[in-house]
Design a protein around this motif. Structure first.
Motif, mmCIF file in Angstrom:
data_model
loop_
_atom_site.group_PDB
_atom_site.id
_atom_site.type_symbol
_atom_site.label_atom_id
_atom_site.label_comp_id
_atom_site.label_asym_id
_atom_site.label_seq_id
_atom_site.Cartn_x
_atom_site.Cartn_y
_atom_site.Cartn_z
ATOM 1 N N THR A 6 0.752 -1.268 -0.003
ATOM 2 C CA THR A 6 0.053 -0.131 -0.128
ATOM 3 C C THR A 6 0.831 1.239 -0.077
ATOM 4 N N ASN A 7 0.614 2.249 -0.914
ATOM 5 C CA ASN A 7 1.467 3.401 -0.980
ATOM 6 C C ASN A 7 1.093 4.274 -0.076
ATOM 7 N N ARG A 8 1.603 5.640 -0.124
ATOM 8 C CA ARG A 8 1.176 6.668 0.965
ATOM 9 C C ARG A 8 -0.199 7.146 0.319
ATOM 10 N N MET A 9 -0.822 6.924 -0.818
ATOM 11 C CA MET A 9 -2.085 7.406 -1.063
ATOM 12 C C MET A 9 -3.229 6.452 -0.793
ATOM 13 N N GLY A 10 -2.617 5.541 -0.051
ATOM 14 C CA GLY A 10 -3.820 4.526 0.477
ATOM 15 C C GLY A 10 -4.266 3.586 -0.505
ATOM 16 N N ARG A 11 -3.878 3.248 -1.690
ATOM 17 C CA ARG A 11 -4.280 2.651 -2.834
ATOM 18 C C ARG A 11 -3.348 1.388 -2.967
ATOM 19 N N SER A 12 -4.038 0.179 -2.769
ATOM 20 C CA SER A 12 -3.150 -0.993 -2.907
ATOM 21 C C SER A 12 -2.459 -1.204 -4.446
ATOM 22 N N LYS A 13 -1.112 -1.292 -4.320
ATOM 23 C CA LYS A 13 -0.359 -1.477 -5.532
ATOM 24 C C LYS A 13 0.466 -2.434 -5.347
ATOM 25 N N LYS A 14 0.863 -3.158 -6.694
ATOM 26 C CA LYS A 14 1.683 -4.264 -6.852
ATOM 27 C C LYS A 14 3.063 -3.655 -6.930
ATOM 28 N N SER A 15 3.914 -4.432 -6.469
ATOM 29 C CA SER A 15 5.512 -4.400 -6.653
ATOM 30 C C SER A 15 6.090 -4.760 -8.351
ATOM 31 N N MET A 16 5.066 -5.310 -8.875
ATOM 32 C CA MET A 16 5.635 -5.743 -10.232
ATOM 33 C C MET A 16 4.084 -6.122 -11.100
ATOM 34 N N VAL A 17 4.351 -5.971 -12.296
ATOM 35 C CA VAL A 17 3.172 -6.256 -13.289
ATOM 36 C C VAL A 17 3.745 -7.503 -14.160
ATOM 37 N N THR A 18 2.707 -7.909 -14.777
ATOM 38 C CA THR A 18 2.951 -9.063 -15.618
ATOM 39 C C THR A 18 2.389 -8.580 -16.889
ATOM 40 N N VAL A 19 3.527 -9.058 -18.048
ATOM 41 C CA VAL A 19 3.302 -8.512 -19.357
ATOM 42 C C VAL A 19 3.762 -9.694 -20.202
ATOM 43 N N LYS A 20 2.823 -9.850 -21.078
ATOM 44 C CA LYS A 20 3.093 -11.037 -22.143
ATOM 45 C C LYS A 20 4.032 -10.474 -23.503
ATOM 46 N N LEU A 21 4.796 -11.536 -24.077
ATOM 47 C CA LEU A 21 5.683 -10.908 -25.050
ATOM 48 C C LEU A 21 5.687 -12.009 -26.189
ATOM 49 N N LEU A 22 5.613 -11.370 -27.656
ATOM 50 C CA LEU A 22 5.551 -12.468 -28.577
ATOM 51 C C LEU A 22 6.926 -12.070 -29.349
#
Length: 541
Positions: A6-22
């Motif tokens: 959770t960041n200082r703005m109070g919103r749940s955030k992820k430490s990483m995101v998933t991306v698909k590559l071709l």
């Protein structure tokens, strides 16, 4: 879920995101990436970052950002004595500039900007805050007009709407997007895929492989750098087997000839200067040469104070006159002798958001994939969260008081935060901040007035970060220091330049010249030569 915080703005955030590559294995390149709004928000956030923030963040990983002369300019600000700045706050404003989109960007799924979020303070005394001076500042412990410390934090309500969880920071909805290797972003569709295949010459016989990657803060930082330098940042970062990838060393990809045409001359000049440095520096040929050089260096004091060094008005507004010490035999500037107005112009480049620079050049910056990223915002207008979010990317503003009074390149400022405070002593003690009208106890409110952090004493001495009148010298790679005869002689001796090859030239810098300088400073290691002498030669031809 793993990786959430959770960041200082109070919103749940992820430490990483998933991306698909071709991946096109035959040609060792990424055809496109597929992602949701989180990764798109991260890429778009690059446009909100001030240049100094980019230089500082990328410099942590690779010592230099390779962003033209910006590393040297940034270092000059850090090394400049405080006595030449309006206040101690100025140096921090230039080396750690805040973003006008800081509230939005703190909600990104992966945050790389470590700039402290702006906080606001008022005088601790009731009488001063509600009746006398009624001031608010972003500088903790700043001296109030009553001589007391500005230490009591004033809460600020977020302007960022969080009611729709399906929306991102800049992009709305749950659509999937495709990102080409040059960061052109579009909504994912079969038609878009087939069009890209045709453009890249991909046929049925080519082996394509799907890969899934996890994008954390380190990868985002690498993508930021490569997006400024390369035409294939995705391949550079995610395919380290390409040899010159940026996944570990952040080594920039070499662009095709013509992509950074302004750099070519600078690179040649640097090579020749390095060769000269390896030779023993010879003594001055004779006293006559030394006298000649000193005359060129010092110039005429009367001349500096008369019309040649005054500001000239034209249809675009103010012009700044500078004096170049240049070579006769080659179109190269040794250094420039300038006043504080020109230094304010240079230093202001560090505060410019990337999106504002793209707007200056109508999406033709020649910086890596910045242009494709910038134009993608306009192409996705129906998928942006709001017109306000779109404006934050296509027309970013400066934070309050970051602009210079006589700035040649105008960027609008965000209005300063000036909240209401209650006359009520009980609300004042507990820190209640009424939104409007009266406080819960029926007392009226009054609006606080923001203090300019550049001039905390309230005495406006000039319209920029640098004190004046002061003379500075600026080398071709934008190293800035106070004017010094000894430093000038050292530069000439270091490059073993014959005195007879030196001459003075005055240049009037207006809006067009300032734009040329901005572009050269981002692309070249010889910004002054490329901005002022190259353009001059083209005009003569």
């Amino acid at each position: 879920m793993k990786g959430k915080s959770t960041n200082r703005m109070g919103r749940s955030k992820k430490s990483m995101v998933t991306v698909k590559l071709l991946v096109d294995n035959e040609r060792n390149r990424i055809v496109f990436a597929e992602s949701d709004k989180d990764f798109i928000d991260i890429l778009f956030s690059f446009l909100t970052m001030p240049v100094a923030t980019i230089v500082r963040l990328v410099g942590k990983e690779s010592k230099e950002s390779d962003l033209g002369c910006m590393d040297m300019l940034y270092k000059s600000v850090k090394d400049l004595d405080i006595m030449h700045l309006q206040s101690e706050t100025c140096k921090n404003m230039l080396t750690h500039p805040t973003s006008a989109s800081e509230e939005e960007c703190k909600n990104l799924a992966v945050v790389i900007d470590d700039t402290e979020i702006t906080r606001y303070y008022r005088c601790r005394t009731y009488q001063c805050s509600t009746h006398n001076h009624r001031l608010i500042t972003t500088v903790k412990n700043a001296k109030c007009r009553c001589e007391g410390p500005m230490i009591e934090e004033v809460p600020k309500c977020s302007r960022v709407a969080t009611d729709d969880a399906a929306d991102g920071v800049f992009v709305k909805g749950s659509h999937k997007f495709m990102i080409s290797d040059d960061l052109k972003i579009s909504v994912l569709s079969t038609r878009a895929c087939l069009s890209l295949f045709k453009k890249l010459g991909i046929s049925e016989g080519i082996a394509l492989e799907e890969r899934v990657v996890y994008v954390n803060d380190v990868v985002v930082l690498h993508l930021l750098k490569q997006s400024l330098l390369s035409k294939t940042p995705l391949s550079d970062v995610f395919l380290p087997e390409r040899g010159k990838g940026d996944q570990v060393d952040l080594e920039p990809k070499v662009l095709a000839p013509g992509e950074r045409e302004m750099t070519t001359g600078g690179e040649k000049m640097c090579m020749k200067l390095q060769q000269r440095k390896s030779n023993k520096v010879s003594h001055a040929k004779d006293q006559e040469d030394c006298v000649t050089f000193l005359a060129i260096l010092l110039g005429s004091v009367t001349e500096l104070l008369c019309s040649n060094m005054k500001n000239v008005l034209n249809t675009y507004g103010k012009k700044i006159s500078i004096k170049l010490l240049r070579r006769k035999s080659k179109e190269k500037v040794v250094y420039a002798e300038v006043g504080e107005d020109f230094i304010n112009l240079l230093f202001s480049f560090l505060t410019f958001p990337l999106g504002s620079i793209a707007k200056f050049f109508n999406g033709h910056t020649s910086m890596g994939c910045v242009d494709k990223l910038y134009k993608s915002v306009g192409n996705l207008k129906d998928h942006m969260k709001s017109d306000q979010c779109k404006a934050l990317l296509l027309d970013p503003k400066l934070p309050p008081y970051f602009g210079c009074k006589n700035q040649l390149l105008r960027i609008s400022e965000v209005a300063p935060f000036q909240p209401l405070i209650s006359y009520c002593h009980r609300c004042f003690v507990v820190g209640t901040a009424p939104d409007f009208g009266k406080c819960p106890h029926g007392r009226e409110t009054v609006q606080l007035r923001a203090m300019n952090p550049v001039h905390l004493d309230g005495k406006i001495k000039s319209g920029g970060f640098v004190k004046g009148p002061t003379r500075f010298m600026v080398t071709d790679d934008l190293h800035v220091e106070p004017l010094s005869v000894i430093a000038g002689i050292s530069i000439v001796n270091r490059f073993n330049l014959p005195m007879s090859d030196l001459k003075e030239q005055f240049v009037n810098v207006g809006e067009e010249e300032a734009l040329n300088l901005l572009k050269a400073s981002l692309l070249s290691q010889t910004a002054l030569s490329d901005a002022f002498l190259t353009v001059e030669n083209e005009a003569l031809q």
